[in-house]
Motif scaffolding. Structure first.
Motif, PDB file in Angstrom:
ATOM      1  N   PRO B 367       0.829  -1.205   0.000  1.00 26.64           N
ATOM      2  CA  PRO B 367       0.000   0.000   0.000  1.00 26.64           C
ATOM      3  C   PRO B 367       0.868   1.261   0.000  1.00 26.64           C
ATOM      4  CG  PRO B 367      -0.537  -1.431   1.850  1.00 26.64           C
ATOM      5  CD  PRO B 367       0.704  -1.962   1.236  1.00 26.64           C
ATOM      6  N   CYS B 368       0.258   2.367  -0.386  1.00 23.88           N
ATOM      7  CA  CYS B 368       0.971   3.634  -0.427  1.00 23.88           C
ATOM      8  C   CYS B 368       1.227   4.122   0.995  1.00 23.88           C
ATOM      9  CB  CYS B 368       0.119   4.656  -1.175  1.00 23.88           C
ATOM     10  SG  CYS B 368       0.688   6.339  -1.015  1.00 23.88           S
ATOM     11  N   ILE B 369       2.483   4.489   1.309  1.00 22.62           N
ATOM     12  CA  ILE B 369       2.775   4.966   2.664  1.00 22.62           C
ATOM     13  C   ILE B 369       2.933   6.483   2.693  1.00 22.62           C
ATOM     14  CG2 ILE B 369       3.846   2.816   3.438  1.00 22.62           C
ATOM     15  CD1 ILE B 369       6.568   4.179   3.029  1.00 22.62           C
ATOM     16  N   ARG B 370       2.528   7.161   1.609  1.00 28.19           N
ATOM     17  CA  ARG B 370       2.558   8.611   1.533  1.00 28.19           C
ATOM     18  C   ARG B 370       3.961   9.170   1.798  1.00 28.19           C
ATOM     19  NH1 ARG B 370      -2.269  11.368   2.930  1.00 28.19           N
ATOM     20  NH2 ARG B 370      -1.109  12.531   4.493  1.00 28.19           N
ATOM     21  N   CYS B 371       4.954   8.484   1.292  1.00 31.48           N
ATOM     22  CA  CYS B 371       6.313   8.935   1.533  1.00 31.48           C
ATOM     23  C   CYS B 371       6.660  10.146   0.692  1.00 31.48           C
ATOM     24  CB  CYS B 371       7.295   7.813   1.244  1.00 31.48           C
ATOM     25  SG  CYS B 371       7.404   7.387  -0.491  1.00 31.48           S
ATOM     26  N   THR B 372       5.847  10.443  -0.326  1.00 29.81           N
ATOM     27  CA  THR B 372       5.977  11.587  -1.237  1.00 29.81           C
ATOM     28  C   THR B 372       7.261  11.613  -2.053  1.00 29.81           C
ATOM     29  OG1 THR B 372       6.858  13.155   0.398  1.00 29.81           O
ATOM     30  CG2 THR B 372       4.483  13.017   0.150  1.00 29.81           C
ATOM     31  N   ARG B 373       7.892  10.466  -2.247  1.00 27.39           N
ATOM     32  CA  ARG B 373       9.014  10.440  -3.196  1.00 27.39           C
ATOM     33  C   ARG B 373       8.487  10.776  -4.591  1.00 27.39           C
ATOM     34  NH1 ARG B 373      11.218   7.588   0.689  1.00 27.39           N
ATOM     35  NH2 ARG B 373      13.382   6.949   0.679  1.00 27.39           N
ATOM     36  N   GLN B 383       0.521  15.946  -7.370  1.00 26.47           N
ATOM     37  CA  GLN B 383       0.543  15.133  -6.165  1.00 26.47           C
ATOM     38  C   GLN B 383       0.185  13.711  -6.588  1.00 26.47           C
ATOM     39  OE1 GLN B 383       0.876  16.152  -2.685  1.00 26.47           O
ATOM     40  NE2 GLN B 383       1.820  17.920  -3.640  1.00 26.47           N
ATOM     41  N   GLN B 385       0.444  10.836  -5.322  1.00 30.42           N
ATOM     42  CA  GLN B 385      -0.185   9.901  -4.390  1.00 30.42           C
ATOM     43  C   GLN B 385      -1.667  10.222  -4.221  1.00 30.42           C
ATOM     44  OE1 GLN B 385       1.663  12.349  -3.146  1.00 30.42           O
ATOM     45  NE2 GLN B 385       0.222  13.291  -1.760  1.00 30.42           N
ATOM     46  N   TRP B 389      -4.751   7.635  -4.958  1.00 28.89           N
ATOM     47  CA  TRP B 389      -5.857   7.312  -4.056  1.00 28.89           C
ATOM     48  C   TRP B 389      -7.203   7.458  -4.770  1.00 28.89           C
ATOM     49  CZ3 TRP B 389      -5.319   4.828   0.367  1.00 28.89           C
ATOM     50  CH2 TRP B 389      -4.175   5.009   1.162  1.00 28.89           C
TER      51      TRP B 389
ATOM     52  N   LEU C 111      -1.351  -0.877   6.725  1.00 25.62           N
ATOM     53  CA  LEU C 111      -0.254   0.009   6.338  1.00 25.62           C
ATOM     54  C   LEU C 111      -0.734   1.078   5.372  1.00 25.62           C
ATOM     55  CD1 LEU C 111       2.838   0.470   6.436  1.00 25.62           C
ATOM     56  CD2 LEU C 111       2.982  -0.907   4.377  1.00 25.62           C
ATOM     57  N   GLY C 112      -0.442   2.298   5.689  1.00 27.09           N
ATOM     58  CA  GLY C 112      -0.773   3.382   4.775  1.00 27.09           C
ATOM     59  C   GLY C 112      -2.136   3.986   4.971  1.00 27.09           C
ATOM     60  N   SER C 113      -3.005   3.325   5.723  1.00 25.79           N
ATOM     61  CA  SER C 113      -4.363   3.844   5.869  1.00 25.79           C
ATOM     62  C   SER C 113      -4.672   4.388   7.243  1.00 25.79           C
ATOM     63  CB  SER C 113      -5.375   2.743   5.554  1.00 25.79           C
ATOM     64  OG  SER C 113      -5.176   2.260   4.270  1.00 25.79           O
ATOM     65  N   ILE C 226      15.998   9.543   3.875  1.00 23.87           N
ATOM     66  CA  ILE C 226      14.843   8.757   4.317  1.00 23.87           C
ATOM     67  C   ILE C 226      13.764   9.724   4.793  1.00 23.87           C
ATOM     68  CG2 ILE C 226      14.032   6.999   5.932  1.00 23.87           C
ATOM     69  CD1 ILE C 226      15.997   5.831   4.098  1.00 23.87           C
ATOM     70  N   PRO C 277       5.614   8.875   7.573  1.00 19.22           N
ATOM     71  CA  PRO C 277       5.028   9.442   6.348  1.00 19.22           C
ATOM     72  C   PRO C 277       3.530   9.238   6.238  1.00 19.22           C
ATOM     73  CG  PRO C 277       6.269   7.453   5.849  1.00 19.22           C
ATOM     74  CD  PRO C 277       6.549   7.765   7.271  1.00 19.22           C
ATOM     75  N   VAL C 278       3.037   8.143   6.833  1.00 12.44           N
ATOM     76  CA  VAL C 278       1.618   7.842   6.646  1.00 12.44           C
ATOM     77  C   VAL C 278       0.734   8.883   7.325  1.00 12.44           C
ATOM     78  CG1 VAL C 278      -0.151   6.126   7.037  1.00 12.44           C
ATOM     79  CG2 VAL C 278       2.157   5.409   6.552  1.00 12.44           C
ATOM     80  N   SER C 280       1.644  12.105   8.265  1.00  9.07           N
ATOM     81  CA  SER C 280       2.006  13.511   8.157  1.00  9.07           C
ATOM     82  C   SER C 280       1.587  14.037   6.790  1.00  9.07           C
ATOM     83  CB  SER C 280       3.510  13.683   8.379  1.00  9.07           C
ATOM     84  OG  SER C 280       4.223  12.864   7.499  1.00  9.07           O
ATOM     85  N   PRO C 281       1.495  15.339   6.635  1.00 10.93           N
ATOM     86  CA  PRO C 281       0.998  15.876   5.361  1.00 10.93           C
ATOM     87  C   PRO C 281       1.947  15.582   4.202  1.00 10.93           C
ATOM     88  CG  PRO C 281       1.008  17.548   7.072  1.00 10.93           C
ATOM     89  CD  PRO C 281       1.747  16.387   7.613  1.00 10.93           C
ATOM     90  N   THR C 282       1.412  15.708   2.989  1.00 12.82           N
ATOM     91  CA  THR C 282       2.207  15.389   1.818  1.00 12.82           C
ATOM     92  C   THR C 282       2.739  16.626   1.115  1.00 12.82           C
ATOM     93  OG1 THR C 282       0.149  15.309   0.601  1.00 12.82           O
ATOM     94  CG2 THR C 282       1.054  13.226   1.345  1.00 12.82           C
ATOM     95  N   THR C 283       2.305  17.793   1.514  1.00 11.44           N
ATOM     96  CA  THR C 283       2.795  19.001   0.845  1.00 11.44           C
ATOM     97  C   THR C 283       3.817  19.676   1.746  1.00 11.44           C
ATOM     98  OG1 THR C 283       1.064  20.326   1.855  1.00 11.44           O
ATOM     99  CG2 THR C 283       0.580  19.357  -0.276  1.00 11.44           C
ATOM    100  N   LYS C 287       3.663  20.322   5.712  1.00 10.07           N
ATOM    101  CA  LYS C 287       4.590  19.749   6.696  1.00 10.07           C
ATOM    102  C   LYS C 287       5.023  20.814   7.693  1.00 10.07           C
ATOM    103  CE  LYS C 287       6.377  15.931   4.069  1.00 10.07           C
ATOM    104  NZ  LYS C 287       7.209  15.441   3.039  1.00 10.07           N
ATOM    105  N   VAL C 322      -4.363  16.663   9.632  1.00 12.34           N
ATOM    106  CA  VAL C 322      -3.602  16.426   8.400  1.00 12.34           C
ATOM    107  C   VAL C 322      -4.450  16.458   7.121  1.00 12.34           C
ATOM    108  CG1 VAL C 322      -2.289  14.662   7.163  1.00 12.34           C
ATOM    109  CG2 VAL C 322      -1.636  15.309   9.455  1.00 12.34           C
ATOM    110  N   ASP C 326      -3.696  19.132   4.188  1.00 14.86           N
ATOM    111  CA  ASP C 326      -3.360  18.729   2.823  1.00 14.86           C
ATOM    112  C   ASP C 326      -4.233  19.441   1.803  1.00 14.86           C
ATOM    113  OD1 ASP C 326      -2.318  15.228   3.100  1.00 14.86           O
ATOM    114  OD2 ASP C 326      -1.193  17.093   2.847  1.00 14.86           O
ATOM    115  N   GLN C 330      -2.366  22.628  -1.098  1.00 15.83           N
ATOM    116  CA  GLN C 330      -2.004  22.053  -2.391  1.00 15.83           C
ATOM    117  C   GLN C 330      -1.170  23.058  -3.171  1.00 15.83           C
ATOM    118  OE1 GLN C 330      -2.842  19.008  -4.038  1.00 15.83           O
ATOM    119  NE2 GLN C 330      -3.225  18.379  -1.950  1.00 15.83           N
ATOM    120  N   PRO C 331       0.015  22.663  -3.628  1.00 15.72           N
ATOM    121  CA  PRO C 331       0.841  23.611  -4.364  1.00 15.72           C
ATOM    122  C   PRO C 331       0.338  23.783  -5.791  1.00 15.72           C
ATOM    123  CG  PRO C 331       1.936  21.499  -4.235  1.00 15.72           C
ATOM    124  CD  PRO C 331       0.643  21.342  -3.486  1.00 15.72           C
TER     125      PRO C 331
END
Lengths: 186, 514, 340
Positions: B367-373, B383, B385, B389, C111-113, C226, C277-278, C280-283, C287, C322, C326, C330-331
């Motif tokens: 699953p996606c872990i929102r790592c934002t790579r 975006q 990810q 979703w 995981l991830g959710s 990382i 990462p799961v 925390s925000p993605t932008t 962050k 979060v 997000d 959004q950028p």
């Protein structure tokens, strides 16, 4: 006491005038909600919803007389869109509604057709070309697959043929539904 | 030193270019059959202009462009038309499309060709010539080039020539630039003239020093003062048109905006070459350079006739055992071919013979872990990810709101994803769903209009019938009255009476008919 | 197969593994200053986490080995174990880890959710349900009246028994943050409090070194890309600024900002907890907002709240925000930045 009465009456008059003015000045012809609902419906005009066409069904939904899960050609996606528009909950198809079928078009077998024009009169979108004692044919691009032409035909020469994917209408599959090989059709 | 700009993201996959640049371009020759699709360009399918059994010459028109966005298709060699039917084409669906199958007669006989001096020809005419010569964008988009050479509302300041070729394995543009730089720059100068552009910037990635040198030599030998060769940093996808325009000019072309409206136009170097051949030599687009690489004995570039079956082409490079697939394009954006029997088209820049060793199957998806790579590498600054979703949940409306159509499907996001999610597949799925929905909506709108007209027609017919019936009744009434009037006295009064009767029978005769 | 046909070959397992590695300097220093009891907690937590994860995956009919080997459960276990006092009874760690993995991770979708940081949820559950046990912090080496050997520590953890004559008071000690809270209530000025033996150079004796260990781990993570610098820097700066303002206004009642940096779980939070990462925000802007909010809340909870350390609740409170963060950060995409 008197001043209170006067003040209340005055406010009532002013508000009444404003409302009356707005009712006239901002009057909307027709019911826009019906149009919005009609925009979501697939326009097959098949009558499976038990209404004579999509607009009457839309009117019934707007009036609260019909539920939103009566349209098989619209599929579950259509119900979802209606639910979102009307702020209602999603309802799956009921027992009395026909199952969703794959999109098909009507095809007339020219050898059997007798030129009776009964199917032409039945088609809600005038997709059948022909005249009395002349050959009839379905204009494929305009046919919505509503099947209303099939029962009236006295010689049963109309078949519903499922539309096959062509290179222009092919869609990528959802990755989770694809097995390890690529996206080819079976 | 010219200032170069920067675009967000990008990745550095191993380039694997050296494998296929060891040998010069080789002519692939005549295959056993040529299967030429009539729809190998953006826009409408070309209309076939030949019939089964016709004997045709090399360069003869097979398919006439139809509609404003379309291009012509020509015979790659002389021979006989064996069939015009549906054949499996190089498309991920594996579905067939209309193709002309030509059996070469071995004589490779050209149609008489004429040369044109572009400086003495009005641009309108040049554009028509390019359309009828089938010149389309050879960078992969196969958009009819004549449409891109129409000057826009604003002045075109810069013509960008794309020699970046950022995707691994592909070297066709590199070899073309090394060997035929002169014709490329002359084609570019012609395009500059047609667009009335101020300058031509030729962007070449700095991992191609030979090509840069060759092109610079060609520019200086031709004394093209307004043309400049610029080495751009090697990064994927720096060869994307929008990305290259950004690097060379700083202009960011948004999705849905034509770069022409911002004063820039971009063409691939091979397109410039074909345009030159078409005008200067009268040769329609019937061949292109294709890199054959991967699991083959001698990876190299070929000049291939359009319509050559892939398996015959690969045989020239020496097929090796262990090949488990054929990829048209590069490893980042390439299309897996349904079989090796499909034919090379104008869009085919590379054929990679894949094997388990070269392209091992990806590890299973997590699953996606929102790592934002993925966000870090996205050149369109999206975006990914979020798009994933939404696409996964089939919420395509939301995906569209999040700029799904700005995605250029470069694959950088999938490349870096630690969960090995096939991100680009989700976007392709969402895009095709949205297109299908729009088609359905358009069809529904037309059906609604037709239905409303149907109801209107019935209503109108009813009214007409009622009208006719009313007229008939009135006429019958008038006739009765006239008959009775005829029994009474005066002849003179009969005229008066007749006039009265006429009045009754046709009360609105004075009005114009509907 | 479809494009792209090549990948960069990083994996979730590798990322999580590197984070585990980065925790080791901090853990080593912890053992040095507080004895090896913490290793017991970590081991217990790890075993529970893996077992719970396997059980939940089976129940949810997902491939067990595939997910078990991604090291994410182990990471949750280690972070939770590091937040819990080492002298806590064995079942405390087990219950916390069980809750964290099964409920706050798997019941939300795995995981991830999960919207909440599982380790922090586990901690929150424990501190609310068993507040007394959560105060059994070991005294740093050389400070306690008595020093417990490893076996004795084990006996206490598993059987609740001390050697004859030893009481809990003799071997445990309030944490530096706790100390400040209670001493301030007794109206001692901050400068006096900081002279107490529990305090080392900047913060608590021993625990400041552990925090330093986590900083080293954090730098390792930053260098290996990382984690990105946005979250730790924003958190630490906000914490420093907030503490600094209060300290400047009234140094007698508020601890200096560097103290706040090196006490409690601030460094652990900055580099390991907030950077999950799961949750925390993605932008990038998101962050900053998230970490700044967490920094501010941590300070407020520490100083004005009822709990000794604010990291867990600050994280959880910001986790709630979060999705909203997000949406609003959004950028602009390529070409649509306007006025460039």
């Amino acid at each position: 006491m008197l001043t209170a009465l006067l003040v209340m009456s005055f406010i009532a008059l002013v508000l009444g005038a404003v409302l009356g003015f707005s009712a006239i000045k901002f009057r909307v012809e027709g019911n826009p909600l019906v149009d919005k609902i009609d925009a979501i419906l697939p326009q097959t005009q098949c009558g499976q919803c038990s209404f004579p066409g999509c607009k009457p069904y839309a009117t019934a939904i707007a009036a609260g007389e019909a539920d939103i899960n009566r349209c098989p050609p619209g599929g579950e996606e259509g119900i979802r869109k209606l639910a979102e528009l009307l702020g209602k909950d999603f309802v799956p198809f009921g027992e009395d509604t026909a199952a969703t079928k794959p999109k098909s078009v009507a095809v007339i077998d020219e050898n059997t057709c007798i030129g009776c024009t009964l199917c032409i009169q039945a088609c809600p979108v005038d997709a059948i070309s022909g005249a009395a004692k002349q050959m009839h044919t379905v204009i494929e691009a305009e046919c919505t697959g509503c099947e209303l032409c099939v029962p009236p035909c006295p010689v049963e020469c109309i078949d519903m043929v499922v539309i096959r994917e062509s290179i222009t209408t092919w869609k990528f599959r959802h990755p989770a539904t694809v097995n390890s090989s690529n996206n080819q059709p079976a | 030193m010219r200032k170069l700009y920067h675009f967000n993201g990008g990745v550095h996959p191993p380039t694997h270019k050296a494998e296929s640049t060891q040998l010069p371009i080789r002519h692939a020759g005549l295959p056993s059959r040529l299967v030429v699709p009539l729809h190998q360009h953006a826009g409408s399918t070309a209309k076939p202009t030949v019939r089964v059994g016709d004997r045709i010459l090399k360069g003869q028109l097979f398919g006439m462009p139809e509609g404003s966005v379309s291009s012509a298709v020509h015979a790659p060699t002389s021979g006989t038309v064996e069939a015009i039917d549906m054949q499996v084409v190089a498309h991920p669906s594996g579905l067939p499309d209309l193709c002309v199958t030509l059996i070469p007669d071995g004589r490779d006989e050209w149609l008489p060709r004429t040369s044109t001096q572009y400086l003495a020809t009005p641009p309108e005419e040049l554009r028509l010539m390019l359309r009828l010569a089938g010149v389309v964008g050879l960078g992969g988009a196969v958009f009819p080039s004549d449409l891109k050479l129409r000057p826009g509302k604003h002045k075109v300041k810069t013509l960008v020539l794309n020699g970046a070729e950022c995707e691994p394995y592909i070297t066709c543009d590199d070899m073309l630039m090394r060997e035929r730089a002169d014709e490329i720059v002359r084609g570019a100068e012609m395009m500059r003239h047609m667009l009335e552009a101020d300058e031509v910037l030729i962007g070449i990635e700095d991992n191609k020093p030979e090509a840069i040198a060759a092109m610079q030599k060609a520019v200086s030998e031709n004394h093209f003062s307004k043309m400049e060769v610029i080495a751009v940093p090697t990064i994927y996808p720096g060869g994307g048109a929008k990305q290259l325009i950004r690097v060379l000019t700083g202009i960011e072309v948004a999705a849905g905006v034509r770069s022409l409206d911002l004063g820039v136009q971009c063409f691939n170097v091979a397109t410039a070459y074909s345009a030159h051949r078409a005008i200067e030599h009268g040769e329609p687009l019937i061949s292109r350079i294709v890199t054959v690489t991967g699991n083959v004995q001698h990876a190299q570039n070929f000049e291939v006739l359009i319509g050559t079956p892939v398996n015959e082409l690969v045989a020239l490079a020496g097929a090796k055992p262990g090949t488990n697939g054929h990829i048209m394009g590069g490893p980042m954006m390439g299309v897996p071919l349904p079989s090796s029997q499909v034919a090379v088209t104008k869009a085919t820049n590379c054929i990679i013979e894949s094997s388990l060793a070269l392209f091992p199957p990806p590890p299973p998806e997590l699953p996606c872990i929102r790592c934002t790579r993925c966000v870090e590498v996205c050149p369109a600054e999206l975006q990914p990810q979020d798009l994933y979703w939404f696409a996964k949940a089939k919420n395509v409306g939301k995906a569209q709101e999040h700029h799904l159509f700005d995605c250029i499907e470069c694959g950088a996001c999938s490349y870096v994803c630690p969960s090995n999610i096939p991100l680009v597949q989700y976007y392709r799925f969402a895009k095709s769903e949205i297109w299908a929905n729009e088609r359905e909506k358009d069809a529904a709108n037309i059906a609604r209009e037709r239905h409303e007209f149907h109801l209107l027609r019935i209503e109108r017919d009813k009214q007409d019938k009622a009208e006719k019936l009313a007229q008939k009744e009135r006429a019958a009434l008038a006739a009765k009255a006239a008959a009775q009037a005829g029994k009474s006295a005066d002849a003179a009064s009969i005229d008066v009476l007749r006039a009265q009767v006429r009045e009754i029978a046709h009360p609105d005769a004075g009005l114009t008919k509907e | 197969m479809f494009s792209p046909f090549i990948t960069q070959a990083s994996s979730v397992r590798e990322i999580m593994f590197k984070v585990l590695l980065a925790l080791i300097p901090g853990i080593a220093l912890y053992v040095w200053y507080f004895g090896p009891a913490i290793l017991v907690s970590i081991t217990l937590a790890s075993i529970t986490a893996l077992a719970t994860e396997a059980a939940m995956l089976k129940l949810r009919r997902r491939p067990v080995m595939h997910f078990l080997s991604d090291n994410s459960a182990l990471l949750t276990a280690w972070l939770l174990a590091l937040s819990i006092p080492p002298l806590a009874p064995w079942w405390l760690v087990v219950v916390g880890t069980l809750f964290a993995i099964s409920i706050s991770k798997h019941l939300y979708g795995g995981l991830g959710s999960n919207p909440f940081n599982p380790a922090m949820v586990g901690y929150a559950v424990l501190i609310i349900s068993f507040p007394v046990y959560m105060t059994h912090w070991i005294s740093p080496q050389g400070l306690g009246q008595l020093h417990l050997g490893f076996i004795e520590q084990l006996k206490f953890i598993f059987f609740g028994q001390f050697p004859a004559g030893v009481t809990l008071d003799a071997v445990s000690m309030a944490t530096p943050l706790d100390t400040i809270k209670t001493q301030l209530h007794s109206a001692h000025p901050m400068s006096d409090i900081m002279q107490m033996p529990i305090f080392g150079y900047l913060a608590g004796h021993g625990s400041e070194m552990v925090a330093l260990g986590f900083v080293i781990g954090g730098i390792y993570l930053l260098l290996n890309r990382i984690i990105s610098w946005h979250l730790p820097v924003a958190f630490l700066l906000t914490l420093f600024a907030t503490a600094g303002i209060f300290y400047l206004v009234d140094p007698a009642h508020y601890a200096p900002p560097l103290f706040h940096w090196f006490s409690g779980a601030a460094m652990l939070g900055a580099f390991f907890i907030l950077t999950d990462p799961v949750t925390s925000p993605t932008t990038i802007r998101g962050k900053f907002i998230f970490a700044a909010g967490a920094g501010f809340l941590t300070y407020i909870i520490r100083v004005f709240g009822g709990f000794p350390d604010g990291i867990a609740f600050a994280t959880l409170l910001m986790n709630i925000c979060v999705p909203l963060i997000d949406i609003y950060t959004q950028p602009k995409v390529f070409g649509k930045k306007g006025g460039k």
